[in-house]
Enzyme design. Structure first.
Site, PDB file in Angstrom:
ATOM      1  N   THR A  77       0.772  -1.230   0.116  1.00  0.00           N
ATOM      2  CA  THR A  77       0.003   0.103   0.102  1.00  0.00           C
ATOM      3  C   THR A  77       0.817   1.177  -0.433  1.00  0.00           C
ATOM      4  O   THR A  77       0.742   2.320  -0.796  1.00  0.00           O
ATOM      5  CB  THR A  77      -0.858  -0.071   1.252  1.00  0.00           C
ATOM      6  N   THR A  78       1.713   1.384   0.729  1.00  0.00           N
ATOM      7  CA  THR A  78       2.655   2.434   1.040  1.00  0.00           C
ATOM      8  C   THR A  78       3.368   2.741  -0.358  1.00  0.00           C
ATOM      9  O   THR A  78       3.385   4.112  -0.733  1.00  0.00           O
ATOM     10  CB  THR A  78       3.535   1.958   2.074  1.00  0.00           C
ATOM     11  N   HIS A 141      -8.608  -0.554   3.253  1.00  0.00           N
ATOM     12  CA  HIS A 141      -8.265  -1.816   3.271  1.00  0.00           C
ATOM     13  C   HIS A 141      -9.823  -2.659   3.451  1.00  0.00           C
ATOM     14  O   HIS A 141      -9.802  -3.943   3.278  1.00  0.00           O
ATOM     15  CB  HIS A 141      -7.865  -2.214   4.814  1.00  0.00           C
ATOM     16  N   ARG A 163      -0.387  -9.123  -2.848  1.00  0.00           N
ATOM     17  CA  ARG A 163       0.944  -9.474  -2.466  1.00  0.00           C
ATOM     18  C   ARG A 163       0.835 -11.168  -2.314  1.00  0.00           C
ATOM     19  O   ARG A 163      -0.267 -11.632  -1.315  1.00  0.00           O
ATOM     20  CB  ARG A 163       1.704  -8.913  -1.530  1.00  0.00           C
ATOM     21  N   LYS A 295      11.816  -4.776   4.607  1.00  0.00           N
ATOM     22  CA  LYS A 295      12.795  -4.998   3.475  1.00  0.00           C
ATOM     23  C   LYS A 295      12.175  -5.273   2.271  1.00  0.00           C
ATOM     24  O   LYS A 295      13.034  -4.874   1.348  1.00  0.00           O
ATOM     25  CB  LYS A 295      12.966  -6.724   4.032  1.00  0.00           C
ATOM     26  N   GLY A 296      10.866  -5.241   2.118  1.00  0.00           N
ATOM     27  CA  GLY A 296      10.326  -5.210   0.908  1.00  0.00           C
ATOM     28  C   GLY A 296      10.622  -6.566  -0.054  1.00  0.00           C
ATOM     29  O   GLY A 296      10.873  -6.232  -1.195  1.00  0.00           O
TER      30      GLY A 296
HETATM   31  P1  PAP Z   1       0.085  -1.193   5.223  1.00  0.00           P
HETATM   32  O1  PAP Z   1      -0.912  -2.312   4.803  1.00  0.00           O
HETATM   33  O2  PAP Z   1       0.161  -1.079   6.632  1.00  0.00           O
HETATM   34  O3  PAP Z   1      -0.358   0.091   4.628  1.00  0.00           O
HETATM   35  P2  PAP Z   1       1.876  -1.847   3.134  1.00  0.00           P
HETATM   36  O4  PAP Z   1       2.632  -0.802   2.871  1.00  0.00           O
HETATM   37  O5  PAP Z   1       0.783  -2.575   2.471  1.00  0.00           O
HETATM   38  O6  PAP Z   1       1.355  -1.794   4.650  1.00  0.00           O
HETATM   39  O7  PAP Z   1       3.037  -3.245   3.415  1.00  0.00           O
HETATM   40  C1  PAP Z   1       3.977  -2.770   3.960  1.00  0.00           C
HETATM   41  C2  PAP Z   1       5.239  -3.879   3.171  1.00  0.00           C
HETATM   42  O8  PAP Z   1       5.449  -2.952   1.958  1.00  0.00           O
HETATM   43  C3  PAP Z   1       6.536  -4.163   4.004  1.00  0.00           C
HETATM   44  O9  PAP Z   1       7.023  -5.164   3.676  1.00  0.00           O
HETATM   45  P3  PAP Z   1       8.090  -6.157   4.256  1.00  0.00           P
HETATM   46  O10 PAP Z   1       7.503  -6.002   5.729  1.00  0.00           O
HETATM   47  O11 PAP Z   1       7.947  -7.606   3.635  1.00  0.00           O
HETATM   48  O12 PAP Z   1       9.290  -5.566   4.465  1.00  0.00           O
HETATM   49  C4  PAP Z   1       7.381  -2.672   3.664  1.00  0.00           C
HETATM   50  O13 PAP Z   1       8.842  -2.869   3.464  1.00  0.00           O
HETATM   51  C5  PAP Z   1       6.938  -2.867   2.018  1.00  0.00           C
HETATM   52  N1  PAP Z   1       7.281  -1.380   1.375  1.00  0.00           N
HETATM   53  C6  PAP Z   1       7.080  -0.126   1.949  1.00  0.00           C
HETATM   54  N2  PAP Z   1       7.420   0.722   1.053  1.00  0.00           N
HETATM   55  C7  PAP Z   1       7.827   0.189   0.139  1.00  0.00           C
HETATM   56  C8  PAP Z   1       8.411   0.647  -1.194  1.00  0.00           C
HETATM   57  N3  PAP Z   1       8.488   1.895  -1.538  1.00  0.00           N
HETATM   58  N4  PAP Z   1       8.887  -0.404  -2.232  1.00  0.00           N
HETATM   59  C9  PAP Z   1       8.695  -1.690  -2.023  1.00  0.00           C
HETATM   60  N5  PAP Z   1       8.308  -2.109  -0.829  1.00  0.00           N
HETATM   61  C10 PAP Z   1       7.907  -1.362   0.309  1.00  0.00           C
END
Ligand code: PAP
Length: 328
Positions: A77-78, A141, A163, A295-296
């Site tokens: 989402t972010t 959501h 995802r 981590k993404g």
């Molecule tokens: P939310 O549902 O609370 O809004 P959301 O942004 O959907 O969260 O998901 C967070 C995940 O996106 C995190 O994944 P991870 O825990 O597996 O690392 C976060 O790291 C990842 N994320 C946030 N920003 C980015 C970005 N700019 N590019 C890629 N992945 C990102």
């Protein structure tokens, strides 16, 4: 933990007498931290979130040009919010290296608030003065069917990102334990895993969520765009162009030649966003901005889930998505 330190969507201090009555008639569940959820229109919500959903259903008046970013939690989402903001800022002649670019001053969740969590959580008629520009950008959501009546006659655009659900589980494990300021232990993971498979988690069942938007995108592809985190990681240029086309702001040949696509991808990269001061220090709804960036990685779950857990989730996915055409 003092309940006032929790994000407001998890609490139960904003619910009306009418909602209390409704809740008493709904299926209920308690999460691993003892917070109560109830199931409304097929989806599980913490009580304040349910109030936000009801307020939204009562009061939201869509505009034809609205854009709604939708997702199952922890699906990207972010990132999608940042990309959408950056794409639309081009029409204001904001290039990605402008010093006054909104992404430099606010977290993507501050720029595009959640309808049920941020905007409608206290009232069905919030002050929308901040949303005078066109298009208005919102996020949610909620599953698509929960917005059906409210958006029925609206041509507004909805972008959904999904995802691999195993990765969303691990992401959610780290995120929720960070919010509760507890250790991400195996026993917490096992409890979240069980709720995920039983379909009793916040905004779950995940399969109903995915299917509502998947079907919506098949029925009306000009209105609902279905994106995948893994595809955005694997082919970011193609996916951002797809998003730009859908939003009605395609890249011109000149922009492509001048490197505008890569500039936006760099601006919105996890590395760049997480290094910005606003995301290192800020907070939204009692959540530190930095918690949204971890981590993404694609496939991170394999380092944390046992083979049995992976198999069980795969089995649930296969069974629930069978015949839909949606595959993982
Ligand atoms: P939310 O549902 O609370 O809004 P959301 O942004 O959907 O969260 O998901 C967070 C995940 O996106 C995190 O994944 P991870 O825990 O597996 O690392 C976060 O790291 C990842 N994320 C946030 N920003 C980015 C970005 N700019 N590019 C890629 N992945 C990102």
């Amino acid at each position: 933990m003092d309940p006032k330190e929790l994000p407001s969507n998890i609490r139960e201090d904003k619910i009306s007498e009418e909602t209390k009555k409704l809740i008493s008639s709904l299926p209920s569940h308690i999460d691993y931290q003892g917070h109560k959820l109830c199931k409304y229109q097929g989806c599980w919500y913490y009580y304040n979130t349910l109030q936000g959903v009801l307020n939204f259903q009562r009061g939201f008046q869509p505009h034809d040009t609205d854009i709604i970013i939708a997702s199952y939690p922890k699906s990207g989402t972010t990132w999608l919010k940042a990309l959408t903001v950056a794409l639309l800022e081009r029409s204001k002649n904001h290039s990605s290296d402008d010093a006054d670019h909104p992404l430099l001053y606010d977290n993507p969740h501050g720029i595009i608030p959640f309808l049920e969590i941020d905007m409608y959580h206290e009232s069905s008629s919030p002050n929308l003065a901040k949303f005078s520009a066109t298009p208005r950008l919102f996020s949610t959501h909620m599953p698509l069917h929960t917005m059906h009546k409210t958006l029925k006659h609206s041509p507004c655009k909805i972008v959904y990102v999904c995802r691999d659900v195993k990765d969303t589980l691990i992401s959610c494990w780290f995120y929720s334990t960070a919010i509760y300021k507890i250790e991400p232990t195996r026993s917490v993971l096992e409890s979240m895993f069980k709720d995920l498979c039983d379909g009793t988690n916040y905004f779950g069942p995940f399969w109903e969520h995915l299917l509502s938007y998947w079907r919506g995108s098949l029925e009306d592809p000009n209105r609902v765009l279905f994106m995948r985190y893994e595809e955005m990681k694997a082919e970011p240029r193609d996916q951002i162009k797809r998003l730009a086309d859908f939003l009605g702001c395609p890249f011109t040949k000149q922009e492509e030649e001048s490197g505008s696509v890569d500039e936006i991808l760099d601006l919105c990269s996890l590395r760049n966003l997480s290094s910005l001061e606003v995301n290192k220090t800020g907070k939204i709804n009692n959540v530190d901005h930095k918690i949204f960036f971890r981590k993404g990685d694609v496939g991170d779950s394999k380092f944390f889930l046992t083979r049995e857990m992976e198999n069980k989730i795969d089995m649930v996915i296969q069974e629930k998505l069978q015949g839909s055409g949606l595959k993982f």
